[in-house]
Design an enzyme around this catalytic site. Structure first.
Site, PDB file in Angstrom:
ATOM      1  N   LYS A 138       0.769  -1.003  -0.015  1.00  0.00           N
ATOM      2  CA  LYS A 138      -0.357  -0.618  -0.079  1.00  0.00           C
ATOM      3  C   LYS A 138       1.109   1.079   0.046  1.00  0.00           C
ATOM      4  O   LYS A 138       0.545   2.368  -0.373  1.00  0.00           O
ATOM      5  CB  LYS A 138      -0.957  -0.266   1.025  1.00  0.00           C
ATOM      6  CG  LYS A 138      -1.934  -0.753   0.526  1.00  0.00           C
ATOM      7  CD  LYS A 138      -3.114  -1.017   2.615  1.00  0.00           C
ATOM      8  CE  LYS A 138      -2.509  -0.581   3.463  1.00  0.00           C
ATOM      9  NZ  LYS A 138      -1.459  -1.846   3.727  1.00  0.00           N
ATOM     10  N   ARG A 151      -8.610   1.569   9.430  1.00  0.00           N
ATOM     11  CA  ARG A 151      -8.344  -0.153  10.025  1.00  0.00           C
ATOM     12  C   ARG A 151      -9.566  -0.587  10.625  1.00  0.00           C
ATOM     13  O   ARG A 151      -9.040  -1.882  11.111  1.00  0.00           O
ATOM     14  CB  ARG A 151      -6.719  -0.122  10.726  1.00  0.00           C
ATOM     15  CG  ARG A 151      -5.887  -0.772   9.299  1.00  0.00           C
ATOM     16  CD  ARG A 151      -4.959  -0.539  10.696  1.00  0.00           C
ATOM     17  NE  ARG A 151      -3.050  -0.692  10.519  1.00  0.00           N
ATOM     18  CZ  ARG A 151      -2.383  -0.366  10.109  1.00  0.00           C
ATOM     19  NH1 ARG A 151      -2.248   0.960   8.796  1.00  0.00           N
ATOM     20  NH2 ARG A 151      -0.976  -1.110   9.516  1.00  0.00           N
ATOM     21  N   ARG A 185      12.491  -6.309   5.216  1.00  0.00           N
ATOM     22  CA  ARG A 185      11.772  -5.429   5.514  1.00  0.00           C
ATOM     23  C   ARG A 185      12.772  -4.526   6.540  1.00  0.00           C
ATOM     24  O   ARG A 185      13.344  -5.201   6.616  1.00  0.00           O
ATOM     25  CB  ARG A 185       9.979  -4.901   6.285  1.00  0.00           C
ATOM     26  CG  ARG A 185      10.602  -3.822   5.350  1.00  0.00           C
ATOM     27  CD  ARG A 185       8.191  -3.548   6.089  1.00  0.00           C
ATOM     28  NE  ARG A 185       8.020  -3.734   5.105  1.00  0.00           N
ATOM     29  CZ  ARG A 185       6.154  -3.000   5.195  1.00  0.00           C
ATOM     30  NH1 ARG A 185       6.076  -2.713   6.560  1.00  0.00           N
ATOM     31  NH2 ARG A 185       5.746  -3.335   3.981  1.00  0.00           N
ATOM     32  N   ARG A 242      12.994  -3.308  11.294  1.00  0.00           N
ATOM     33  CA  ARG A 242      11.648  -2.605  12.131  1.00  0.00           C
ATOM     34  C   ARG A 242      11.227  -3.327  13.855  1.00  0.00           C
ATOM     35  O   ARG A 242      10.967  -4.042  13.310  1.00  0.00           O
ATOM     36  CB  ARG A 242      10.630  -2.101  11.881  1.00  0.00           C
ATOM     37  CG  ARG A 242       9.950  -0.520  11.452  1.00  0.00           C
ATOM     38  CD  ARG A 242       9.440  -0.735   9.855  1.00  0.00           C
ATOM     39  NE  ARG A 242       7.713  -0.644  10.571  1.00  0.00           N
ATOM     40  CZ  ARG A 242       7.069  -0.866   8.864  1.00  0.00           C
ATOM     41  NH1 ARG A 242       6.766   0.537   8.080  1.00  0.00           N
ATOM     42  NH2 ARG A 242       5.574  -0.995   9.530  1.00  0.00           N
ATOM     43  N   ARG A 250       0.352  -8.643  13.704  1.00  0.00           N
ATOM     44  CA  ARG A 250      -0.329  -7.786  13.054  1.00  0.00           C
ATOM     45  C   ARG A 250      -0.884  -8.094  11.568  1.00  0.00           C
ATOM     46  O   ARG A 250      -2.301  -7.600  11.105  1.00  0.00           O
ATOM     47  CB  ARG A 250       0.224  -7.161  11.960  1.00  0.00           C
ATOM     48  CG  ARG A 250       1.514  -6.089  12.504  1.00  0.00           C
ATOM     49  CD  ARG A 250       3.002  -5.979  12.135  1.00  0.00           C
ATOM     50  NE  ARG A 250       2.982  -4.254  10.993  1.00  0.00           N
ATOM     51  CZ  ARG A 250       3.702  -4.506  10.155  1.00  0.00           C
ATOM     52  NH1 ARG A 250       5.000  -4.968  10.541  1.00  0.00           N
ATOM     53  NH2 ARG A 250       4.022  -3.530   9.447  1.00  0.00           N
TER      54      ARG A 250
END
Ligand code: AMP
Length: 195
Positions: free
Chosen positions: A20, A95, A134, A169, A180
């Site tokens: 996104k 969300r 990531r 992260r 998540r």
């Protein structure tokens, strides 16, 4: 009215790691309207060390959503800015159903053009692979992937990797990734029917 008819209000719907943010950035450049990412806003608040930033840090790092009121207030303030009147690309908000209802109320109250929803659909196994690889640069907010998009000096504007090495992260640890995905399935996926 004529003004709101020209407004592009786009909502990118999808799981974390679906892409996104990448698409929002491309659309933002193409259409010349700002990207509104609540995740980026919250990370910025943490970097400043604000009271709000400190309040949400633990929730974010563990992969849980922060309270609806917090993000609703951030979005309300941001949408009121003059540079957000030609439209906005929403990335990571809403969300929850409660956030979507609050957004509808804001749009109604300010006469914004209807939201256009784009669903970005990626299989969970691919999402796990992407999130685990990531890397993120806290200084320029650039996002990288160990194999798909490896960090190189100068490949993110304003960032030279030598003084700002991209890091994992905290919410990209395996436990946090599962949390998540769980938050997405339970709290965000129902928005598919809402829209
Ligand atoms: P993101 O970069 O969009 O994946 O967001 C990172 C983290 O910020 C999420 O895992 C949540 O803890 C928090 N967050 C961002 N946007 C929202 C939202 N709309 N509602 C609740 N929490 C959010």
């Amino acid at each position: 009215d004529g003004e709101s008819a020209m407004q592009h209000n786009i909502y990118l719907f999808g799981a974390p790691g679906a892409g996104k943010g990448t698409q929002a950035q491309l659309l933002s450049e193409k259409l010349g309207i700002p990207q509104l990412s609540t995740g980026d806003m919250l990370r910025a608040a943490r970097k400043e060390g604000s009271e709000l930033g400190n309040r949400v840090a633990a929730l974010m790092d563990s992969g849980q959503l922060v309270p609806d009121e917090v993000v609703i207030e951030l979005v309300k303030q941001r949408l009121a800015r003059p540079d957000h009147q030609a439209g906005v690309i929403l990335d990571g908000f809403p969300r929850t159903i409660k956030q979507a209802e609050a957004l509808d109320a804001m749009f109604a109250a300010t006469g914004r053009a209807p939201l256009r929803v784009i669903s970005v659909e990626v299989a969970f196994d691919e999402i796990r692979r992407r999130l685990a690889g990531r890397r993120w640069c806290a200084r320029c907010n650039g996002t990288f992937h160990v194999t798909d998009n490896p960090p190189r000096p100068g490949n993110s504007p304003g960032c030279d990797v030598s003084s700002c090495p991209p890091a994992v992260r905290p919410d990209a640890r395996p436990e946090a990734i599962e949390k998540r995905l769980q938050a997405y399935s339970q709290q965000t996926a129902p928005l598919m029917d809402y829209y």
